[in-house]
Design a protein around this motif. Structure first.
Motif, PDB file in Angstrom:
ATOM      1  N   VAL A  69       0.859  -1.191   0.000  1.00 47.67           N
ATOM      2  CA  VAL A  69       0.000   0.000   0.000  1.00 47.67           C
ATOM      3  C   VAL A  69       0.891   1.234   0.000  1.00 47.67           C
ATOM      4  N   PHE A  70       0.560   2.184  -0.858  1.00 49.63           N
ATOM      5  CA  PHE A  70       1.238   3.472  -0.875  1.00 49.63           C
ATOM      6  C   PHE A  70       0.322   4.471  -0.180  1.00 49.63           C
ATOM      7  N   VAL A  71       0.846   5.104   0.857  1.00 50.89           N
ATOM      8  CA  VAL A  71       0.032   5.984   1.688  1.00 50.89           C
ATOM      9  C   VAL A  71       0.566   7.411   1.583  1.00 50.89           C
ATOM     10  N   GLU A  72      -0.290   8.318   1.122  1.00 47.36           N
ATOM     11  CA  GLU A  72       0.045   9.739   1.088  1.00 47.36           C
ATOM     12  C   GLU A  72      -0.362  10.344   2.414  1.00 47.36           C
ATOM     13  N   ILE A  73       0.587  11.015   3.057  1.00 45.56           N
ATOM     14  CA  ILE A  73       0.357  11.608   4.374  1.00 45.56           C
ATOM     15  C   ILE A  73       0.375  13.126   4.248  1.00 45.56           C
ATOM     16  N   THR A  74      -0.626  13.773   4.807  1.00 44.71           N
ATOM     17  CA  THR A  74      -0.652  15.224   4.920  1.00 44.71           C
ATOM     18  C   THR A  74      -0.539  15.567   6.398  1.00 44.71           C
ATOM     19  N   LEU A  75       0.389  16.449   6.717  1.00 45.29           N
ATOM     20  CA  LEU A  75       0.586  16.864   8.107  1.00 45.29           C
ATOM     21  C   LEU A  75      -0.158  18.164   8.388  1.00 45.29           C
ATOM     22  N   SER A  76      -0.333  18.443   9.657  1.00 44.93           N
ATOM     23  CA  SER A  76      -1.048  19.646  10.076  1.00 44.93           C
ATOM     24  C   SER A  76      -0.199  20.905   9.951  1.00 44.93           C
ATOM     25  N   GLY A  77       1.089  20.749   9.720  1.00 48.06           N
ATOM     26  CA  GLY A  77       1.976  21.900   9.571  1.00 48.06           C
ATOM     27  C   GLY A  77       3.309  21.485   8.979  1.00 48.06           C
ATOM     28  N   PHE A  86       7.612  13.469  13.160  1.00 49.32           N
ATOM     29  CA  PHE A  86       6.964  12.502  12.281  1.00 49.32           C
ATOM     30  C   PHE A  86       7.991  11.505  11.746  1.00 49.32           C
ATOM     31  N   GLU A  87       9.113  12.011  11.228  1.00 45.20           N
ATOM     32  CA  GLU A  87      10.133  11.140  10.636  1.00 45.20           C
ATOM     33  C   GLU A  87      10.721  10.182  11.666  1.00 45.20           C
ATOM     34  N   ARG A  88      10.911  10.654  12.860  1.00 53.30           N
ATOM     35  CA  ARG A  88      11.458   9.804  13.928  1.00 53.30           C
ATOM     36  C   ARG A  88      10.476   8.667  14.236  1.00 53.30           C
ATOM     37  N   GLU A  89       9.207   8.987  14.385  1.00 51.23           N
ATOM     38  CA  GLU A  89       8.205   7.988  14.772  1.00 51.23           C
ATOM     39  C   GLU A  89       7.855   7.029  13.637  1.00 51.23           C
ATOM     40  N   VAL A  90       7.771   7.532  12.400  1.00 56.77           N
ATOM     41  CA  VAL A  90       7.406   6.650  11.289  1.00 56.77           C
ATOM     42  C   VAL A  90       8.506   5.620  11.039  1.00 56.77           C
ATOM     43  N   SER A 130      -1.780   7.600  14.381  1.00 52.51           N
ATOM     44  CA  SER A 130      -1.290   8.199  15.633  1.00 52.51           C
ATOM     45  C   SER A 130       0.091   8.838  15.498  1.00 52.51           C
ATOM     46  N   LEU A 131       0.630   8.879  14.293  1.00 48.03           N
ATOM     47  CA  LEU A 131       1.927   9.538  14.094  1.00 48.03           C
ATOM     48  C   LEU A 131       1.785  11.042  14.325  1.00 48.03           C
ATOM     49  N   PRO A 132       2.839  11.703  14.791  1.00 48.69           N
ATOM     50  CA  PRO A 132       2.772  13.137  15.093  1.00 48.69           C
ATOM     51  C   PRO A 132       2.344  13.978  13.889  1.00 48.69           C
ATOM     52  N   GLY A 133       1.320  14.805  14.105  1.00 51.67           N
ATOM     53  CA  GLY A 133       0.922  15.799  13.118  1.00 51.67           C
ATOM     54  C   GLY A 133       0.100  15.309  11.952  1.00 51.67           C
ATOM     55  N   VAL A 134      -0.290  14.042  11.919  1.00 49.92           N
ATOM     56  CA  VAL A 134      -1.039  13.526  10.763  1.00 49.92           C
ATOM     57  C   VAL A 134      -2.418  14.173  10.712  1.00 49.92           C
ATOM     58  N   LEU A 135      -2.675  14.863   9.593  1.00 51.76           N
ATOM     59  CA  LEU A 135      -3.964  15.508   9.369  1.00 51.76           C
ATOM     60  C   LEU A 135      -4.843  14.657   8.460  1.00 51.76           C
ATOM     61  N   GLY A 136      -4.211  14.017   7.459  1.00 50.99           N
ATOM     62  CA  GLY A 136      -4.973  13.201   6.520  1.00 50.99           C
ATOM     63  C   GLY A 136      -4.105  12.147   5.871  1.00 50.99           C
ATOM     64  N   MET A 137      -4.779  11.073   5.410  1.00 48.92           N
ATOM     65  CA  MET A 137      -4.092   9.985   4.724  1.00 48.92           C
ATOM     66  C   MET A 137      -4.919   9.538   3.533  1.00 48.92           C
ATOM     67  N   GLN A 138      -4.237   9.224   2.450  1.00 48.94           N
ATOM     68  CA  GLN A 138      -4.873   8.664   1.251  1.00 48.94           C
ATOM     69  C   GLN A 138      -4.089   7.413   0.888  1.00 48.94           C
ATOM     70  N   SER A 139      -4.767   6.261   0.867  1.00 51.71           N
ATOM     71  CA  SER A 139      -4.095   4.989   0.620  1.00 51.71           C
ATOM     72  C   SER A 139      -4.436   4.456  -0.760  1.00 51.71           C
ATOM     73  N   SER A 140      -3.427   3.915  -1.438  1.00 49.82           N
ATOM     74  CA  SER A 140      -3.605   3.268  -2.736  1.00 49.82           C
ATOM     75  C   SER A 140      -2.983   1.876  -2.667  1.00 49.82           C
ATOM     76  N   PHE A 141      -3.791   0.864  -2.968  1.00 55.68           N
ATOM     77  CA  PHE A 141      -3.330  -0.514  -2.920  1.00 55.68           C
ATOM     78  C   PHE A 141      -2.727  -0.905  -4.267  1.00 55.68           C
ATOM     79  N   ALA A 142      -1.540  -1.504  -4.231  1.00 60.80           N
ATOM     80  CA  ALA A 142      -0.922  -2.013  -5.451  1.00 60.80           C
ATOM     81  C   ALA A 142      -1.634  -3.304  -5.836  1.00 60.80           C
ATOM     82  N   LEU A 143      -2.093  -3.390  -7.068  1.00 59.69           N
ATOM     83  CA  LEU A 143      -2.757  -4.610  -7.537  1.00 59.69           C
ATOM     84  C   LEU A 143      -1.738  -5.686  -7.902  1.00 59.69           C
TER      85      LEU A 143
END
Length: 154
Positions: A69-77, A86-90, A130-143
């Motif tokens: 799965v490819f996950v696009e992450i948008t942070l709150s700032g 975020f980078e440390r926790e992910v 629960s990662l720091p600052g995550v505002l939104g996520m969009q997931s795309s599954f590889a077929l």
């Protein structure tokens, strides 16, 4: 490309990144160099950081992780502290194989492996959300993976 690399270095790197487990004698034969000269070049390429590491590449399906799965992450700032947190926790989430800071729509793109869609839902809910600052996520599954390589052009 670095000026320190000549054609022989590039040939050695090209072979090693496709078959890193071969013996020095086999490598020397493949690139048409004496074993001692080949060994010295490989040691220099390691010392200078062109060869970063040697690893075994595991088959995700055989290991029970057929879902990619490819996950696009948008942070709150965009504050440095938030990005660093975020980078440390992910980096501590074992299902995340890659994390890329992006320019464009998403702040980060992650490559995530899972056992199935239920397992990904668990990773998404319990770890990614629960990662720091995550505002939104969009997931795309590889077929299907059409092709994959770790070999850089030489």
């Amino acid at each position: 490309m670095d000026d320190q690399l000549d054609d022989m270095d590039l040939r050695i790197l090209g072979v090693l990144q496709r078959r890193g487990r071969m013996s020095n004698a086999d490598l020397a034969d493949k690139v048409h160099l004496s074993p001692s000269a080949c060994h010295r070049r490989v040691q220099r390429l390691e010392k200078e950081g062109f060869i970063k590491d040697y690893v075994a590449l595991l088959d995700p399906r055989a290991m029970g992780y057929p879902t990619i799965v490819f996950v696009e992450i948008t942070l709150s700032g965009q504050a440095d502290e938030l990005l660093a947190a975020f980078e440390r926790e992910v980096s501590l989430v074992p299902e995340v194989l890659e994390c890329h800071l992006m320019a464009g729509k998403a702040d980060y793109i992650l490559k995530v492996v899972a056992r199935d869609t239920d397992d990904f839902a668990r990773v998404h809910r319990q770890k990614l959300a629960s990662l720091p600052g995550v505002l939104g996520m969009q997931s795309s599954f590889a077929l299907r993976t059409v092709f994959k390589t770790t070999a850089l052009p030489t």
